[in-house]
Design an enzyme around this catalytic site. Structure first.
Site, PDB file in Angstrom:
ATOM      1  N   ASP A  35       4.756 -12.895  -7.512  1.00 16.60           N
ATOM      2  CA  ASP A  35       3.454 -12.234  -7.411  1.00 16.60           C
ATOM      3  C   ASP A  35       3.569 -10.742  -7.713  1.00 16.60           C
ATOM      4  OD1 ASP A  35       1.953 -14.405  -6.797  1.00 16.60           O
ATOM      5  OD2 ASP A  35       1.639 -13.919  -4.688  1.00 16.60           O
ATOM      6  N   LYS A  56      -1.643 -11.842  -9.010  1.00 18.21           N
ATOM      7  CA  LYS A  56      -3.012 -12.138  -8.577  1.00 18.21           C
ATOM      8  C   LYS A  56      -3.621 -10.904  -7.917  1.00 18.21           C
ATOM      9  CE  LYS A  56      -4.237 -15.983  -6.785  1.00 18.21           C
ATOM     10  NZ  LYS A  56      -5.266 -16.011  -7.798  1.00 18.21           N
ATOM     11  N   MET A 168      -6.344  -5.488   2.721  1.00 17.97           N
ATOM     12  CA  MET A 168      -7.326  -5.534   1.627  1.00 17.97           C
ATOM     13  C   MET A 168      -8.592  -4.748   1.970  1.00 17.97           C
ATOM     14  SD  MET A 168      -6.792  -9.492   0.453  1.00 17.97           S
ATOM     15  CE  MET A 168      -6.061 -10.130   1.956  1.00 17.97           C
TER      16      MET A 168
HETATM   17  N1  SAH Z   1       1.145 -11.707   2.310  1.00 19.79           N
HETATM   18  C1  SAH Z   1       1.030 -10.253   2.302  1.00 19.79           C
HETATM   19  C2  SAH Z   1      -0.423  -9.799   2.213  1.00 19.79           C
HETATM   20  C3  SAH Z   1      -1.079 -10.170   0.911  1.00 19.79           C
HETATM   21  S1  SAH Z   1      -2.742  -9.640   0.839  1.00 19.79           S
HETATM   22  C4  SAH Z   1       1.723  -9.688   3.531  1.00 19.79           C
HETATM   23  O1  SAH Z   1       2.074 -10.452   4.427  1.00 19.79           O
HETATM   24  O2  SAH Z   1       1.931  -8.475   3.569  1.00 19.79           O
HETATM   25  C5  SAH Z   1      -2.589  -8.138  -0.079  1.00 19.79           C
HETATM   26  C6  SAH Z   1      -2.805  -6.959   0.828  1.00 19.79           C
HETATM   27  O3  SAH Z   1      -1.646  -6.737   1.608  1.00 19.79           O
HETATM   28  C7  SAH Z   1      -3.050  -5.645   0.123  1.00 19.79           C
HETATM   29  O4  SAH Z   1      -4.389  -5.502  -0.263  1.00 19.79           O
HETATM   30  C8  SAH Z   1      -2.675  -4.663   1.196  1.00 19.79           C
HETATM   31  O5  SAH Z   1      -3.700  -4.546   2.159  1.00 19.79           O
HETATM   32  C9  SAH Z   1      -1.511  -5.361   1.868  1.00 19.79           C
HETATM   33  N2  SAH Z   1      -0.213  -4.929   1.338  1.00 19.79           N
HETATM   34  C10 SAH Z   1       0.708  -5.663   0.702  1.00 19.79           C
HETATM   35  N3  SAH Z   1       1.807  -4.939   0.423  1.00 19.79           N
HETATM   36  C11 SAH Z   1       1.568  -3.707   0.900  1.00 19.79           C
HETATM   37  C12 SAH Z   1       2.326  -2.489   0.965  1.00 19.79           C
HETATM   38  N4  SAH Z   1       3.553  -2.398   0.471  1.00 19.79           N
HETATM   39  N5  SAH Z   1       1.750  -1.425   1.563  1.00 19.79           N
HETATM   40  C13 SAH Z   1       0.524  -1.491   2.101  1.00 19.79           C
HETATM   41  N6  SAH Z   1      -0.229  -2.597   2.081  1.00 19.79           N
HETATM   42  C14 SAH Z   1       0.282  -3.690   1.497  1.00 19.79           C
END
Ligand code: SAH
Length: 246
Positions: A35, A56, A168
Site C-alpha cells: 500500500d 489506495k 483520516m
Molecule cells: N491501518 C493504518 C491506518 C490506515 S487509514 C494504521 O493502523 O495506522 C490511513 C490514515 O492513517 C491516514 O489518513 C492517517 O490518518 C493515518 N496514518 C497512517 N500513517 C500515518 C503516519 N505515518 N502519520 C500520521 N498518520 C498516519
C-alpha cells in the site's frame, strides 16, 4: 511455507517498528502487495519477492479494492505465498478484516499479523502517554471518514473521558471541531496534530479544539496525519521530542 495470504501490518513508517513476525512473513514471500502508506524501506526484508504496488490513497487514483482482492486470490491459487503489506495495523482502518473474510470465503488460508498503528506511534513520538492515570480512562480510535458520510456520535466522544485519536481527519477538521464543541467538549481541550508519525519528516502542530482548524491551516497540515485530542496531550511525558519536533 504453504500457499496462503498474510495480511501484514508494516507499522507507521519507521522500519524499526516492524514486528519480527512481519519480517518472517516478508522473508518467505513470493508476492508482496504494498500500500501507499507503507515505507518501501521495509522491502529490504524481501529481495526475493515480486513487489506489486496497489496504493489506495484517499482522494487519489487508486487500485480498486475488488481488483486487489482478485489479484491476491489468483496468486494464492497458483500456490504462491502472498504478503499483503498495509500501513500501521491491518485491522485498524485497514480493511484487514474484510479481506480476511473474503479470502477465507474463497478457500484461502489467511494469517493476520499486527503492526503498530499510526495513532499509537504518533502519540509516543510526541511524548504523549495516551492513558495517563487520572487524565484519561481509555483511548478511542475513530475515523473522520465514513463510507456513507454518516456523522460520529460527537457528544459521546466529547464526554466519554477517553483520549480521542482521529484517523483520516485532515480534510474534515472543521466537522471534527464543530462536532466536539457542540457535543460539549471544552474549547481549550489540547489537540496534537501529527503528520508523518515516526518518519524523519514527522511534524507536529499543537493547538486546542477551538483553534485547531486555523492552526492547522497556518501550519500547512497535510495527510497522512492523526489527531490526538484530550488532557493527556497537555501532560508531555518526554520533553526532548517536543524540542526536536520544533
Ligand atoms: N491501518 C493504518 C491506518 C490506515 S487509514 C494504521 O493502523 O495506522 C490511513 C490514515 O492513517 C491516514 O489518513 C492517517 O490518518 C493515518 N496514518 C497512517 N500513517 C500515518 C503516519 N505515518 N502519520 C500520521 N498518520 C498516519
Amino acid at each position: 511455507m504453504n500457499a496462503k495470504v498474510w495480511l501484514v501490518g508494516a507499522g507507521p513508517g519507521d522500519p524499526e517498528l516492524l514486528t519480527l513476525k512481519a519480517v518472517r512473513a516478508l522473508q518467505q514471500a513470493e508476492i508482496v502487495m504494498i500500500d501507499d502508506l507503507v515505507n518501501p524501506a521495509v522491502l529490504e526484508h524481501c529481495p526475493q519477492a515480486r513487489v506489486i504496488a496497489v496504493g489506495k490513497r484517499g482522494g487519489c487514483r487508486s487500485t480498486p479494492q475488488a481488483f486487489i482482492q482478485r489479484l491476491m486470490l489468483r496468486h494464492a491459487r497458483q500456490g504462491r505465498c502472498v504478503v499483503r503489506l498495509k500501513g500501521g495495523d491491518p485491522c485498524i482502518f485497514g480493511r484487514g478484516g474484510e479481506e480476511a473474510l473474503w479470502l477465507q470465503g474463497h478457500g484461502i488460508e489467511v494469517e493476520l499479523v499486527n503492526g503498530i498503528t499510526a495513532g499509537l506511534a504518533g502519540a509516543t513520538r510526541c511524548g504523549i502517554s495516551l492513558t495517563s492515570r487520572g487524565l484519561s480512562r481509555g483511548v478511542t480510535l475513530v475515523t473522520a471518514h465514513t463510507q456513507d458520510d454518516s456523522e460520529l456520535n460527537w457528544a459521546a466522544l466529547a464526554q466519554g473521558g477517553t483520549t480521542l485519536v482521529v484517523y483520516m481527519g485532515v480534510a474534515r477538521l472543521e466537522q471534527i471541531r464543530r462536532g466536539l464543541l457542540d457535543g460539549g467538549m471544552a474549547a481549550g481541550m489540547p489537540v496534537a496534530m501529527i503528520e508523518n508519525a515516526s518518519l524523519p519528516q514527522q511534524r507536529e502542530c499543537r493547538s486546542d479544539v477551538a483553534a485547531m482548524v486555523k492552526d492547522a491551516q497556518v501550519f500547512g497540515l497535510r495527510s497522512p496525519a492523526i489527531l490526538v485530542i484530550g488532557d493527556v496531550v497537555g501532560e508531555q511525558v518526554m520533553q526532548e521530542w517536543v524540542a526536536e519536533a520544533g
